[in-house]
Scaffold this active site. Structure first.
Site: not given
Length: 119
Positions: A21, A53, A73, A98
């Site tokens: 990863e 934004y 997290e 994810k």
């Protein structure tokens, strides 16, 4: 409280606990809801009285592409804290998706969500 909602901000990041990863990367998708008061922005039609934004989307992208973390997290918290630190919002909700998580069974998505408020 009024809200600005950004959905689907996508970039490649290198977050995860597995070596592959961190080596290969994968897409991460972030949704953010900024809780703020539009009263002055609406009265003046002036961008300085609301959260830009486009800039928020760039901040999110920098975090996704930035320092690798083991856990999404932590990524969600860093994004939320970054938004609170840089924009005049009362609170923010951040969801990190994810979709290519290394899970061995069929699945649609993995998400984590955080809510942070200005103290």
């Amino acid at each position: 409280m009024d809200r600005i909602t950004l959905t689907g901000v996508t970039a490649v990041g290198y977050h995860g606990v597995f070596d592959f990863e961190r080596r290969d990367g994968q897409p991460f998708v972030v949704d953010a809801v900024l809780h703020t008061d539009f009263t002055k922005a609406a009265e003046t039609d002036d961008l300085q009285y609301t959260a830009h934004y486009g800039e928020v989307a760039e901040l999110i992208t920098r975090h996704i592409e930035g320092e690798p973390l083991n856990l999404i997290e932590g990524l969600a918290v860093r994004i939320a804290e970054g938004i609170l630190a840089n924009y005049s919002v009362a609170a923010v909700d951040v969801t990190v998706h994810k979709p290519k998580a290394p899970i061995e069974v069929p699945f649609g998505d993995v998400t984590v969500s955080v809510h942070r408020e200005r103290s």
